[in-house]
Design an enzyme around this catalytic site. Structure first.
Site, PDB file in Angstrom:
ATOM      1  N   GLN A  20      -5.859  47.843  19.802  1.00 28.00           N
ATOM      2  CA  GLN A  20      -5.772  47.574  18.358  1.00 28.00           C
ATOM      3  C   GLN A  20      -6.683  48.532  17.592  1.00 28.00           C
ATOM      4  O   GLN A  20      -6.302  49.060  16.546  1.00 28.00           O
ATOM      5  CB  GLN A  20      -6.197  46.129  18.048  1.00 28.00           C
ATOM      6  CG  GLN A  20      -5.393  45.056  18.771  1.00 28.00           C
ATOM      7  CD  GLN A  20      -3.923  45.057  18.411  1.00 28.00           C
ATOM      8  OE1 GLN A  20      -3.551  45.415  17.294  1.00 28.00           O
ATOM      9  NE2 GLN A  20      -3.080  44.682  19.358  1.00 28.00           N
TER      10      GLN A  20
ATOM     11  N   TYR B 123      -3.720  39.901  25.237  1.00 30.82           N
ATOM     12  CA  TYR B 123      -2.267  40.155  25.149  1.00 30.82           C
ATOM     13  C   TYR B 123      -1.819  40.638  23.769  1.00 30.82           C
ATOM     14  O   TYR B 123      -2.595  40.670  22.852  1.00 30.82           O
ATOM     15  CB  TYR B 123      -1.437  38.988  25.667  1.00 30.82           C
ATOM     16  CG  TYR B 123      -1.505  37.617  25.061  1.00 30.82           C
ATOM     17  CD1 TYR B 123      -2.007  37.348  23.801  1.00 30.82           C
ATOM     18  CD2 TYR B 123      -1.004  36.539  25.801  1.00 30.82           C
ATOM     19  CE1 TYR B 123      -2.014  36.061  23.289  1.00 30.82           C
ATOM     20  CE2 TYR B 123      -1.004  35.246  25.289  1.00 30.82           C
ATOM     21  CZ  TYR B 123      -1.518  35.016  24.031  1.00 30.82           C
ATOM     22  OH  TYR B 123      -1.513  33.752  23.544  1.00 30.82           O
ATOM     23  N   GLU B 124      -0.605  41.066  23.726  1.00 37.43           N
ATOM     24  CA  GLU B 124      -0.033  41.659  22.509  1.00 37.43           C
ATOM     25  C   GLU B 124      -0.832  42.886  22.072  1.00 37.43           C
ATOM     26  O   GLU B 124      -1.015  43.157  20.897  1.00 37.43           O
ATOM     27  CB  GLU B 124      -0.001  40.588  21.401  1.00 37.43           C
ATOM     28  CG  GLU B 124       1.049  40.794  20.333  1.00 37.43           C
ATOM     29  CD  GLU B 124       2.458  40.926  20.869  1.00 37.43           C
ATOM     30  OE1 GLU B 124       2.857  40.131  21.737  1.00 37.43           O
ATOM     31  OE2 GLU B 124       3.157  41.853  20.439  1.00 37.43           O
ATOM     32  N   GLY B 125      -1.282  43.668  23.074  1.00 36.11           N
ATOM     33  CA  GLY B 125      -2.109  44.839  22.825  1.00 36.11           C
ATOM     34  C   GLY B 125      -3.579  44.464  22.891  1.00 36.11           C
ATOM     35  O   GLY B 125      -4.087  43.821  21.975  1.00 36.11           O
TER      36      GLY B 125
ATOM     37  N   ARG C 165       1.512  40.215  16.342  1.00 32.71           N
ATOM     38  CA  ARG C 165       0.065  40.414  16.384  1.00 32.71           C
ATOM     39  C   ARG C 165      -0.643  39.515  15.380  1.00 32.71           C
ATOM     40  O   ARG C 165      -1.748  39.038  15.632  1.00 32.71           O
ATOM     41  CB  ARG C 165      -0.262  41.894  16.151  1.00 32.71           C
ATOM     42  CG  ARG C 165       0.173  42.710  17.344  1.00 32.71           C
ATOM     43  CD  ARG C 165      -0.112  44.189  17.269  1.00 32.71           C
ATOM     44  NE  ARG C 165       0.171  44.761  18.598  1.00 32.71           N
ATOM     45  CZ  ARG C 165       0.055  46.047  18.906  1.00 32.71           C
ATOM     46  NH1 ARG C 165      -0.320  46.914  17.990  1.00 32.71           N
ATOM     47  NH2 ARG C 165       0.310  46.459  20.135  1.00 32.71           N
TER      48      ARG C 165
END
Lengths: 592, 592
Positions: free
Chosen positions: A441, A434-436, A294
Site C-alpha cells: 500500500q 491481505y488485499e495488498g 481495500r
C-alpha cells in the site's frame, strides 16, 4: 464473552452532521434522510449485536473443518447467514435489477462496520461475494450478469477471488495457473490457488470463483493475465445447477485468526471457466474493484478496534484494582475501577480517538466512491484513488495496535482465550496483510498515486486542508486545539512530499525508503482533518443549543486528545523520511 | 519451520568490546575472558539451535494437557529438559555450594537470550525455578536453603511464583489466600491462585511453589502479605520425598501463545506451607527478586524479536517477488528477492537495530546487577532499579512490534501457522503483560523510581550521557551520526522530567498521564546511548586495524539507522507528555 453494541449514534453523527449526506447532490443521497438511515442502522446493529457477535467466539473456537471434500462452517453460521440473507443485507448497495436495494455505497460501508466488528470471519463470506459480484457487474457480459448476479446479490451463491499462488502473491506476473481455450468458447482452468477466503463451505448452494489465469501464448508477466468465472457447479441455461466443476478444496489453512472463515487451497483441474471482460486485461478488471475492496479491509481495522475498545471500556469500569492517585473514587469498595488510572485512560483515549476519527475518514472516503461511481466525478475518483492505500494501510496498522492496547487493559485475562480479547488481536492481524500487504500500500501511494495525473490529487488534498483552515481561522474554539495542530501536521506532510520530489527523481529509493512513514504521516493528517471537521460541527451544535450537549462536548474532548497526543507523530515520520535512503540501503544483503 | 542460530558474535561484541567485562573489577568478572565466554556461549547456542528451537513449534501445536490431575508437557520437552539439566545450564549463575557454577548474572542473561529465543515456553520452566530459587537464596533460612536449593539449582525440582488471584493481579492488597498458623510452626494455605506458569507438569520430581498469602490478624492490604514455600511433595528430613501436599492444578488456561508452558489455576486446600523470611514482609521478599525477573522478561522481548528477525531475513532473501526499482538484481531469475525492496529493508533495519541495541542495553543492565549483588555497589543498585521498568516495558513493547514486523515480511504466509511466524508474535505478546503489565512498569518508573533517593539515579543517568557526549565530542566519526541525535534525545528526556517536576506536585495525573510515553522516551535514549557506545568501539576497532572490518562497518551502519530512524520518536513522546493530563482526564467515565 465479549459483547458488541453498534455505535449508531456516532455513525449518524458522521453521516448527517459531518458529511450531511442527505443534502448532497450525489445521485441517491437525497434519500439518506436521518430517519431513514437511523432505521437501517438500528436494524443492522440489532442483527449484529444479537446474532453475529455471539457467534464470533464460536467461530474462533471451532474453526472450519474439511471432511471428504466438504467444508463445515462453525455451529450456527449457516442459520445466521440465512438471517442475513433474509434481511436483504447482502445486496444493500447492489442494483435493484439484480435484487439489491440500490442504496449508496456509503450505506454499504456504514453497515459493513457492524458486520466486521461483530464477526469479521463471518462477514467475509458476504464481503467476498460482494467483491466478486462487483467484478461481474463492472466487467461481465449481460448474459453473465443475468446468470450470476441475482443469486450472488442475495448470497444464495457466494463468491471468491483467486489471485495468490504458492510462489506469488504481490507479484502476480509470476502466475502459473493456465486457461486453455476450448471449442465451446469456455476455458479449461488448471492450477493451484492459495489463501482463498470462503473458497469452500456449506452455507450456499453454489460458489462462484473468480480466477486469474494466463491464456497460453499471451504476453509475458502481468500483461498476460485474464479473469475467469469458474463456478463450483456449472449453471444450466434455465438457471438451475448442473454438473460439479473440476475444482476442489485441497486443504484448509491453520491461521492465527479468522478461524470461522475457511481459507482454502483451491485446486483447478481443467475446470470450466468463462472469460470476464477482455482477454489479457484481467488485472485491469481486478483493479477497478480494488479501491472498494481495500476500503473494506481498512474498515476491518476500524471495526476490530471498535469492538475491542468497547470491551476494554467495560472491563476498565468493572475491574477494581488500586486507588486513584488523587484519592479514592470508590471509597466504599475494596479498590477503584481501572478507569480511574491515568494510563488506562490514556490507552482508552488512544482507542476512542482513533475509532471515531477513522470512522469519519472512511465514511468520507465512501462518499468519494459514490461521487465517482454515481456522479461521474473524476476528481472524487482521483482523490479516493490517492486515499485508498492510506485508508487500507494506516487504518489496519493502527486498528491492530488498538486491539493490542484493548487486550492490554485486561492484563493476564487479555492473554487467555476465555475473555475473547486475544481473538480481536488475532483477527485484526490479517487486515494488515491481505488485499495488498501494507508495505505494498505504501509503495502504491508513493510510487504511483502521489504523482498520478501530475500530482493533481495530492495538491487538491493540500488545498482542501488549507481552505478548511483558512475558512475557520476566525473561530477561536477551533484555532488552538484543532487548526494549529492540523496546520503543523499538514506542513509535515507537504515537506515529506517535497523531499520525495527533490530526491526521488535521482534516487527512487529515497522516496520508497520513506514510503511507509509517509503512509502513516498521511493517515494522521487525514484523521486530524476529520477531527477538525467534527469539532467544527460539534461547536456549532453546542452554539445552536443542541439538546445532546454531552455528546458534542465529549466529541470535542476526544478530538482534542487526538490532536494533542496523536498528531505529533507526523514530526517523527517526517524526520524518518528526511533521513533518506542511505541508512536503509547501505547494509549489504548478507549482513542482515 | 523457523530455525534459530545464536548470535554469539554479537553477544561477544557487547561483553568483550562494549562492556569489557574481563577487565572490570566486579568480583568474578576477571574469569570472563573472551575464550571462556565464547566456549560457554557456543555450547549454549548449539543446544538451543539443535534441541530446543525444533521443539518450539511442537510445544505450540500440542500445548499442555491436564489429565486426571497430571499435566503432560509436549512431546520431547522432558528429554530436552534432561539435556538442559545435564549441561548444567540451570545453575550457571547459582552458588557453587548448591551445585551451581557461580558465574556472574550477566552470563546467566547472555545464555537466557538463547533459551528465550529458541523456545520461550520451554525456557520458562527453568526461568521460574531460577526466580523461586533466588527468593529462597535471599530470604530463606539455612535449613530451607539446604532443603530446596540443591534440587532447584539442578532443576530436578522446579519452582513457581504464586501471586495473582482471580480478582487481583496488580493490586495484591486485595489478596484472599490465607495462611493459618499450625502447631508445628508450619501454615495451612488455603485459596486459589491463577496464571501460575509451570504450576504443574511432568518434567520434575517435585514442584516448589512460592505462594503469597495472608496470615489472619495481620495488617490490612499489601502490608499483611507473607511468602510461603509450599512444596507439591513434602520433603522429609533426609531429603527424600514424602506425602503429597494438599494442592492441585484445577485447570490449564487456553492462551494466545506460549502453549508449551502450562499456565495453571492452582488450588490450595489447607496445604502445608513454610514461611520464608519475616511474617507480613512477603512483598519485600518478592520485590528483591523483581529487578531480576523483570530484566528476564525484558530479555524475552528481545529474544523473540531476534528469532523472528532471523527468519524474516531468511525469507526476504529467498522469496522472489517483484523487481528492484533501480534495476533487476537477479536478472536471470523470474524476480528479485524481497530484500531488494526499500520498505522490506526498512523493516529489517528496524528489527536489526532494535535487537542489537537492546542486547547491549540489557547486558549492560545485567552488569549493574552484578555490581550491586557481587560488588555491593549502591549506585549500581539504584541505577538498575531505575532502568528495570524501562528494560521490561520498552523492550517487550518494541520486541513485540518487531515480531509483528517480521511476520509481515512473510505476507499471507506469516498469518498461517505453517511457517511459524505467528507463534513468535503470539508468544511475545505475553511479555508485555506478565511480571507487571507495562502500564504498571510506567507507573513504577514515573511514580516511584524517578524520585527515588531524591532523584539521584536519574541525575546520574543524565550525567553519564552528558559525560559520554563531552568525552567524545572531538570524534568526527561519532559527532554527527551519533552524538548529536543522542544529545537531542537526551534533552527531550530531561525536558519530560522537568515537566513532571513542575506539574506533578500539584497534579500527580500530569505525570502519570505521560508515564507510558516517558518509559518509551527513556528506552529510546538508552538504546541511543548503547548505539553511541557501540559505534565508538566499532570506530576504534576499524582505526586499530581489526581484521573483521565488515562486522564493525555493519555495526556502524545499523547504529546510524537507529539514530536516524528510531531516535526521532523522542520528540513525539515529549510532545505527548507536555500536552498534560487534561486531554486524558477530562472525559467523564460514562462517556467512554
Amino acid at each position: 464473552m465479549p459483547s458488541y453494541t453498534a455505535p449508531t449514534r456516532d455513525i449518524q453523527f458522521v453521516l448527517n452532521e459531518v458529511l450531511d449526506v442527505a443534502n448532497s447532490d450525489v445521485p441517491g443521497y437525497s434519500e439518506l434522510e436521518p430517519d431513514f438511515t437511523a432505521a437501517v442502522l438500528e436494524e443492522c446493529g440489532k442483527l449484529n449485536s444479537e446474532v453475529l457477535a455471539p457467534l464470533n467466539v464460536v467461530g474462533d473456537k471451532e474453526g472450519c473443518r474439511l471432511e471428504n471434500g466438504v467444508v463445515r462452517t462453525p455451529t450456527g453460521f449457516k442459520a445466521a447467514f440465512d438471517q442475513v440473507r433474509e434481511g436483504g443485507w447482502t445486496g444493500l448497495d447492489m442494483p435493484e435489477e439484480f435484487g439489491g436495494q440500490n442504496m449508496p455505497y456509503v450505506m454499504g460501508i456504514a453497515t459493513l462496520e457492524m458486520f466486521a466488528s461483530a464477526n469479521q470471519a463471518f462477514a467475509m463470506y458476504q464481503g467476498l461475494t460482494h467483491g466478486a459480484a462487483s467484478a461481474i457487474l463492472a466487467h461481465g457480459s449481460e448474459h453473465q450478469k443475468a446468470t450470476y448476479l441475482p443469486k450472488m446479490v442475495s448470497c444464495d451463491w457466494t463468491g471468491t477471488m483467486n489471485l495468490t499462488e504458492p510462489h506469488c502473491g504481490t507479484d502476480l506476473g509470476l502466475m502459473r495457473t493456465k486457461a486453455e481455450p476450448q471449442a465451446d468458447g469456455s476455458y479449461a482452468i488448471t492450477g493451484q490457488k492459495i489463501f482463498i477466503s470462503a473458497g469452500e463451505h456449506d452455507m450456499a448452494d453454489n460458489i462462484i470463483h473468480l480466477v486469474l489465469a494466463k491464456i497460453p501464448g499471451g504476453p509475458e508477466g502481468i500483461k498476460g493475465v485474464s479473469l475467469f468465472i469458474v463456478p463450483k457447479f456449472l449453471v444450466k441455461e434455465d438457471g438451475s445447477l448442473g454438473e460439479r466443476n473440476a475444482l476442489s478444496c485441497g486443504k484448509i489453512e491453520e491461521k492465527m485468526g479468522i478461524h470461522g472463515n475457511s481459507t482454502c487451497v483451491m485446486n483447478y483441474d481443467g475446470a470450466k471457466g468463462f472469460l470476464i471482460g477482455e482477454m489479457h486485461k484481467g488485472m485491469r478488471a481486478m483493479f477497478t474493484m480494488m479501491n472498494e475492496a481495500r476500503l473494506g479491509v481498512g474498515m476491518q481495522g476500524l471495526a476490530q478496534a471498535e469492538a475491542a475498545y468497547q470491551n476494554a471500556v467495560a472491563y476498565a469500569k468493572d475491574r477494581l484494582q488500586g486507588r486513584a492517585v488523587t484519592g479514592a473514587e470508590n471509597p466504599d469498595g475494596p479498590a477503584d475501577p481501572l478507569i480511574v488510572h491515568p494510563d488506562i485512560r490514556r490507552s482508552l483515549m488512544d482507542q476512542k480517538s482513533f475509532t471515531e476519527g477513522a470512522r469519519a475518514f472512511i465514511l468520507w472516503g465512501s462518499t468519494l466512491i459514490d461521487k465517482s461511481h454515481r456522479g461521474g466525478d473524476a476528481d472524487a475518483e482521483g482523490m479516493i484513488s490517492l486515499l485508498t492505500p492510506v485508508i487500507k494501510g494506516f487504518l489496519t496498522d493502527r486498528g491492530y495496535d488498538m486491539t493490542v492496547q484493548a487486550q492490554q487493559i485486561y492484563g493476564g485475562h487479555g492473554y487467555i482465550e476465555e475473555w475473547g480479547m486475544s481473538q480481536f488481536t488475532r483477527d485484526a492481524r490479517i487486515a494488515m496483510i491481505y488485499e495488498g500487504a501494507n508495505g505494498v500500500q505504501a509503495l502504491d501511494l508513493v510510487g504511483r498515486k502521489l504523482a498520478a495525473d501530475g500530482g493533481k490529487h495530492v495538491m487538491a488534498f493540500f488545498d482542501m486542508v488549507k481552505s478548511f483552515i483558512k475558512e475557520n481561522e476566525g473561530d477561536e474554539g477551533l484555532k488552538k486545539d484543532f487548526l494549529e495542530p492540523l496546520k503543523a501536521a499538514s506542513k509535515d506532510l507537504q515537506a515529506a512530499g517535497m523531499f520525495f520530489m527533490q530526491n526521488g527523481m535521482k534516487n527512487p529509493n529515497a522516496a520508497l525508503a520513506g514510503s511507509y512513514d509517509f503512509m502513516h504521516l498521511f493517515g494522521h493528517v487525514c484523521l486530524g482533518l476529520m477531527w477538525a471537521r467534527s469539532a467544527k460541527v460539534a461547536l456549532a451544535a453546542l452554539a445552536g443549543g443542541a439538546s445532546d450537549t454531552a455528546f458534542y462536548e465529549n466529541k470535542l474532548t476526544t478530538g482534542r486528545y487526538y490532536m494533542a497526543r496523536q498528531l505529533p507523530m507526523t514530526a517523527t515520520h517526517l524526520a524518518r523520511i528526511q533521513s533518506g535512503a542511505d541508512v536503509v540501503m547501505t547494509l549489504p544483503a548478507d549482513a542482515f
